[in-house]
Design a protein around this motif. Structure first.
Motif, PDB file in Angstrom:
ATOM      1  N   LEU A  91      31.074 -24.145  -9.860  1.00  0.00           N
ATOM      2  CA  LEU A  91      31.685 -22.830 -10.012  1.00  0.00           C
ATOM      3  C   LEU A  91      31.884 -22.486 -11.486  1.00  0.00           C
ATOM      4  CD1 LEU A  91      34.335 -22.592  -7.135  1.00  0.00           C
ATOM      5  CD2 LEU A  91      32.207 -21.333  -7.380  1.00  0.00           C
ATOM      6  N   LEU A  92      32.164 -23.483 -12.285  1.00  0.00           N
ATOM      7  CA  LEU A  92      32.297 -23.242 -13.718  1.00  0.00           C
ATOM      8  C   LEU A  92      30.984 -22.676 -14.273  1.00  0.00           C
ATOM      9  CD1 LEU A  92      33.811 -23.511 -16.419  1.00  0.00           C
ATOM     10  CD2 LEU A  92      32.973 -25.876 -16.549  1.00  0.00           C
ATOM     11  N   THR A  93      29.865 -23.261 -13.875  1.00  0.00           N
ATOM     12  CA  THR A  93      28.557 -22.781 -14.331  1.00  0.00           C
ATOM     13  C   THR A  93      28.311 -21.347 -13.876  1.00  0.00           C
ATOM     14  OG1 THR A  93      27.667 -25.026 -14.265  1.00  0.00           O
ATOM     15  CG2 THR A  93      26.076 -23.220 -14.252  1.00  0.00           C
ATOM     16  N   LEU A  94      28.681 -21.044 -12.626  1.00  0.00           N
ATOM     17  CA  LEU A  94      28.474 -19.690 -12.109  1.00  0.00           C
ATOM     18  C   LEU A  94      29.373 -18.679 -12.820  1.00  0.00           C
ATOM     19  CD1 LEU A  94      28.172 -20.425  -8.279  1.00  0.00           C
ATOM     20  CD2 LEU A  94      26.344 -19.796  -9.865  1.00  0.00           C
ATOM     21  N   GLN A  95      30.574 -19.093 -13.167  1.00  0.00           N
ATOM     22  CA  GLN A  95      31.454 -18.197 -13.922  1.00  0.00           C
ATOM     23  C   GLN A  95      30.868 -17.886 -15.305  1.00  0.00           C
ATOM     24  OE1 GLN A  95      35.375 -19.855 -14.125  1.00  0.00           O
ATOM     25  NE2 GLN A  95      35.756 -19.678 -11.914  1.00  0.00           N
ATOM     26  N   GLU A  97      27.814 -17.936 -16.072  1.00  0.00           N
ATOM     27  CA  GLU A  97      26.670 -17.044 -15.842  1.00  0.00           C
ATOM     28  C   GLU A  97      27.129 -15.606 -15.662  1.00  0.00           C
ATOM     29  OE1 GLU A  97      23.195 -16.292 -12.461  1.00  0.00           O
ATOM     30  OE2 GLU A  97      24.292 -18.201 -12.495  1.00  0.00           O
ATOM     31  N   LEU A  98      28.223 -15.428 -14.955  1.00  0.00           N
ATOM     32  CA  LEU A  98      28.747 -14.077 -14.738  1.00  0.00           C
ATOM     33  C   LEU A  98      29.180 -13.447 -16.057  1.00  0.00           C
ATOM     34  CD1 LEU A  98      29.655 -11.889 -12.652  1.00  0.00           C
ATOM     35  CD2 LEU A  98      31.921 -12.957 -12.759  1.00  0.00           C
ATOM     36  N   LEU A  99      29.873 -14.197 -16.892  1.00  0.00           N
ATOM     37  CA  LEU A  99      30.333 -13.665 -18.179  1.00  0.00           C
ATOM     38  C   LEU A  99      29.152 -13.286 -19.071  1.00  0.00           C
ATOM     39  CD1 LEU A  99      33.296 -16.113 -18.934  1.00  0.00           C
ATOM     40  CD2 LEU A  99      33.457 -13.724 -18.189  1.00  0.00           C
ATOM     41  N   MET A 100      28.110 -14.124 -19.066  1.00  0.00           N
ATOM     42  CA  MET A 100      26.947 -13.847 -19.894  1.00  0.00           C
ATOM     43  C   MET A 100      26.218 -12.584 -19.414  1.00  0.00           C
ATOM     44  SD  MET A 100      23.616 -16.258 -20.595  1.00  0.00           S
ATOM     45  CE  MET A 100      23.130 -16.117 -18.870  1.00  0.00           C
ATOM     46  N   THR A 101      25.987 -12.483 -18.111  1.00  0.00           N
ATOM     47  CA  THR A 101      25.268 -11.309 -17.588  1.00  0.00           C
ATOM     48  C   THR A 101      26.107 -10.047 -17.735  1.00  0.00           C
ATOM     49  OG1 THR A 101      26.105 -11.802 -15.364  1.00  0.00           O
ATOM     50  CG2 THR A 101      23.936 -12.708 -15.947  1.00  0.00           C
ATOM     51  N   HIS A 102      27.427 -10.191 -17.717  1.00  0.00           N
ATOM     52  CA  HIS A 102      28.288  -9.027 -17.914  1.00  0.00           C
ATOM     53  C   HIS A 102      28.135  -8.483 -19.344  1.00  0.00           C
ATOM     54  CE1 HIS A 102      32.364  -7.110 -18.665  1.00  0.00           C
ATOM     55  NE2 HIS A 102      31.820  -6.375 -17.693  1.00  0.00           N
ATOM     56  N   LYS A 103      28.078  -9.389 -20.321  1.00  0.00           N
ATOM     57  CA  LYS A 103      27.879  -8.958 -21.706  1.00  0.00           C
ATOM     58  C   LYS A 103      26.524  -8.297 -21.866  1.00  0.00           C
ATOM     59  CE  LYS A 103      30.862 -12.389 -23.933  1.00  0.00           C
ATOM     60  NZ  LYS A 103      30.921 -13.562 -24.868  1.00  0.00           N
ATOM     61  N   GLN A 104      25.502  -8.850 -21.228  1.00  0.00           N
ATOM     62  CA  GLN A 104      24.166  -8.270 -21.334  1.00  0.00           C
ATOM     63  C   GLN A 104      24.124  -6.878 -20.700  1.00  0.00           C
ATOM     64  OE1 GLN A 104      21.904 -11.364 -19.399  1.00  0.00           O
ATOM     65  NE2 GLN A 104      21.363 -12.380 -21.349  1.00  0.00           N
ATOM     66  N   ALA A 105      24.797  -6.732 -19.549  1.00  0.00           N
ATOM     67  CA  ALA A 105      24.799  -5.428 -18.881  1.00  0.00           C
ATOM     68  C   ALA A 105      25.518  -4.379 -19.716  1.00  0.00           C
ATOM     69  CB  ALA A 105      25.458  -5.566 -17.509  1.00  0.00           C
ATOM     70  N   GLU A 106      26.563  -4.793 -20.415  1.00  0.00           N
ATOM     71  CA  GLU A 106      27.289  -3.855 -21.283  1.00  0.00           C
ATOM     72  C   GLU A 106      26.485  -3.534 -22.545  1.00  0.00           C
ATOM     73  OE1 GLU A 106      31.086  -5.725 -21.977  1.00  0.00           O
ATOM     74  OE2 GLU A 106      32.033  -4.402 -20.493  1.00  0.00           O
ATOM     75  N   GLN A 107      25.709  -4.492 -23.058  1.00  0.00           N
ATOM     76  CA  GLN A 107      24.961  -4.284 -24.291  1.00  0.00           C
ATOM     77  C   GLN A 107      23.699  -3.448 -24.047  1.00  0.00           C
ATOM     78  OE1 GLN A 107      24.026  -7.923 -26.294  1.00  0.00           O
ATOM     79  NE2 GLN A 107      22.957  -6.929 -28.017  1.00  0.00           N
ATOM     80  N   PHE A 108      23.044  -3.691 -22.895  1.00  0.00           N
ATOM     81  CA  PHE A 108      21.809  -2.964 -22.596  1.00  0.00           C
ATOM     82  C   PHE A 108      22.044  -2.042 -21.393  1.00  0.00           C
ATOM     83  CE2 PHE A 108      20.670  -7.119 -24.400  1.00  0.00           C
ATOM     84  CZ  PHE A 108      19.956  -6.720 -25.524  1.00  0.00           C
ATOM     85  N   ARG A 140      38.255  -9.910 -17.368  1.00  0.00           N
ATOM     86  CA  ARG A 140      39.234  -9.445 -18.357  1.00  0.00           C
ATOM     87  C   ARG A 140      39.538 -10.539 -19.393  1.00  0.00           C
ATOM     88  NH1 ARG A 140      41.839  -7.225 -13.804  1.00  0.00           N
ATOM     89  NH2 ARG A 140      43.270  -9.019 -13.791  1.00  0.00           N
ATOM     90  N   SER A 141      39.691 -11.771 -18.913  1.00  0.00           N
ATOM     91  CA  SER A 141      40.044 -12.860 -19.826  1.00  0.00           C
ATOM     92  C   SER A 141      38.842 -13.370 -20.603  1.00  0.00           C
ATOM     93  CB  SER A 141      40.676 -14.008 -19.044  1.00  0.00           C
ATOM     94  OG  SER A 141      39.716 -14.613 -18.175  1.00  0.00           O
ATOM     95  N   GLY A 142      37.663 -13.319 -19.975  1.00  0.00           N
ATOM     96  CA  GLY A 142      36.456 -13.830 -20.620  1.00  0.00           C
ATOM     97  C   GLY A 142      36.415 -15.338 -20.726  1.00  0.00           C
ATOM     98  N   LYS A 143      37.266 -16.041 -19.965  1.00  0.00           N
ATOM     99  CA  LYS A 143      37.345 -17.500 -20.048  1.00  0.00           C
ATOM    100  C   LYS A 143      37.057 -18.121 -18.677  1.00  0.00           C
ATOM    101  CE  LYS A 143      40.777 -17.507 -23.768  1.00  0.00           C
ATOM    102  NZ  LYS A 143      42.139 -17.971 -24.185  1.00  0.00           N
ATOM    103  N   ALA A 144      36.018 -18.915 -18.632  1.00  0.00           N
ATOM    104  CA  ALA A 144      35.676 -19.621 -17.394  1.00  0.00           C
ATOM    105  C   ALA A 144      36.555 -20.853 -17.245  1.00  0.00           C
ATOM    106  CB  ALA A 144      34.212 -20.016 -17.402  1.00  0.00           C
ATOM    107  N   SER A 145      36.804 -21.234 -15.998  1.00  0.00           N
ATOM    108  CA  SER A 145      37.630 -22.409 -15.723  1.00  0.00           C
ATOM    109  C   SER A 145      37.082 -23.137 -14.505  1.00  0.00           C
ATOM    110  CB  SER A 145      39.082 -21.991 -15.453  1.00  0.00           C
ATOM    111  OG  SER A 145      39.838 -23.101 -15.001  1.00  0.00           O
ATOM    112  N   PRO A 146      37.055 -24.478 -14.543  1.00  0.00           N
ATOM    113  CA  PRO A 146      36.578 -25.231 -13.378  1.00  0.00           C
ATOM    114  C   PRO A 146      37.617 -25.323 -12.261  1.00  0.00           C
ATOM    115  CG  PRO A 146      37.235 -26.754 -15.088  1.00  0.00           C
ATOM    116  CD  PRO A 146      37.398 -25.374 -15.666  1.00  0.00           C
ATOM    117  N   TYR A 147      38.827 -24.873 -12.529  1.00  0.00           N
ATOM    118  CA  TYR A 147      39.894 -24.938 -11.523  1.00  0.00           C
ATOM    119  C   TYR A 147      39.986 -23.594 -10.803  1.00  0.00           C
ATOM    120  CZ  TYR A 147      41.168 -29.132 -14.073  1.00  0.00           C
ATOM    121  OH  TYR A 147      41.134 -30.367 -14.683  1.00  0.00           O
ATOM    122  N   ILE A 148      39.758 -23.636  -9.521  1.00  0.00           N
ATOM    123  CA  ILE A 148      39.684 -22.413  -8.735  1.00  0.00           C
ATOM    124  C   ILE A 148      40.654 -22.513  -7.559  1.00  0.00           C
ATOM    125  CG2 ILE A 148      38.195 -20.847  -7.454  1.00  0.00           C
ATOM    126  CD1 ILE A 148      37.452 -21.101 -10.349  1.00  0.00           C
TER     127      ILE A 148
END
Length: 339
Positions: A91-95, A97-108, A140-148
């Protein structure tokens, strides 16, 4: 209870009670008339948990149970309540990934492909049991965490708890079971001749746990098409409502199966009939203070009424409560039974 003086030498069969004595004996009467009496046969059944209200919560991903917020069975759970906190590198990896694709969607913003990739990353986390609120907080936080933290998808009672704190689980492992009790299954074993009297969708009367004062309505949902193994029995099943959660799995139940069509007949409440030896009788109010026993013959019986084939006529005023007390007083004072 000394209701009224009585002379054993008198041959009159009636008793005389004034208004105060009738009140003490809780005597009430009703004028009878013709009506329909349904003939029923009773069959025994049992209550079962309705599997449609059960929810097995399984692990969406491999990881470790970091903290349990529910630690024993029998605990009531509300929908959306926190169940446990888990540690998952997946889940940490998927989070991330979500943060990265969110930045890309906002940039392009002009390239819809990046927006589609972002939506796909979000959908992955939703499928892994994350909520929209959790994803919004992550963005909002932009911080991934392995604890869910995982939340209950429905309300219910914990009937099985299959995990402990610190335990590692694989994807798909069952973690706990929630059971709802707003409705219950009623199951009964019936003979083929009884199965011919009912059909799916039919309403039947059910008494749960021997409580005949509160009949419940069950809709027949299933009649097995084949005999149970090594028996000559079929299974009947239906559902009853349980809004107050007073009914519990394992309780015995009595189901009334219609045996014949309704019969037009005089009838009285079943508890108005006194059965002594080979005869049956009811008590008739002859006036405001005089009561007399009347020998009757009975016919078809429903769960709360009995047909009278002889001994009464329409318009008779029958004692419907307190009849046993009148009979006891008659035996005590007269020195014999009604015949």
């Amino acid at each position: 209870m000394d209701l009224v003086p009585f002379d054993r030498n008198k041959k009159d069969k009636f008793l005389t009670l004034n208004a105060e004595q009738q009140a003490l004996a809780h005597i009430s009467t009703a004028v009878i008339g013709a009506g329909n009496v349904n003939n029923y046969t009773r069959t025994n059944g049992r209550l079962r948990v309705n599997p449609e209200e059960s929810n097995v919560i399984s692990s969406r991903n491999a990881g470790r149970i970091e903290q349990l917020y529910v630690k024993e069975t029998g605990t009531s759970i509300r929908k959306g309540q926190a169940l446990f906190k888990g540690y998952s590198e997946q889940l940490l990896t998927l989070q991330q990934e979500l943060l990265m694709t969110h930045k890309q969607a906002e940039q392009f913003t002009s390239d819809t492909r990046f927006q589609d990739i972002f939506e796909a990353a979000k959908q992955k986390l939703l499928l892994y049991g994350q909520t929209q609120q959790q994803l919004s907080s992550l963005l909002r936080s932009g911080k991934a965490s392995p604890y869910i933290t995982f939340y209950a998808p429905s309300s219910g009672v914990v009937s099985e708890l299959l995990i402990t704190e610190g335990q590692y689980v694989a994807e798909g492992d069952a973690l706990l079971r929630l059971e709802g009790y707003h409705s219950m299954w009623v199951e009964a074993d019936i003979y083929p001749r009884e199965a011919s009297l009912v059909k799916e969708g039919q309403k039947l009367t059910v008494f749960a746990n021997g409580n005949t004062e509160q009949p419940l309505q069950m809709e027949v949902q299933f009649i097995s098409p084949a005999y149970q193994e090594s028996t000559q029995l079929l299974q009947l099943r239906g559902t009853i409502a349980n809004p107050d959660n007073k009914l519990q799995a394992g309780m015995p139940a009595t189901i009334l199966l219609p045996q014949t069509s309704s019969i037009e007949s005089l009838s009285v409440p079943s508890n108005a009939i006194i059965r002594s030896g080979k005869s049956s009788h009811v008590w008739i109010a002859l006036g405001k203070e005089k009561f007399e026993p009347r020998i009757v013959e009975t016919g078809a019986e429903a769960f709360d009424r009995t047909a009278i084939t002889s001994g009464l006529k329409a318009g008779d005023n029958v004692v419907i409560s307190g009849a046993y007390l009148l009979y006891s007083e008659y035996v005590l004072k007269k020195g014999g039974v009604v015949n």
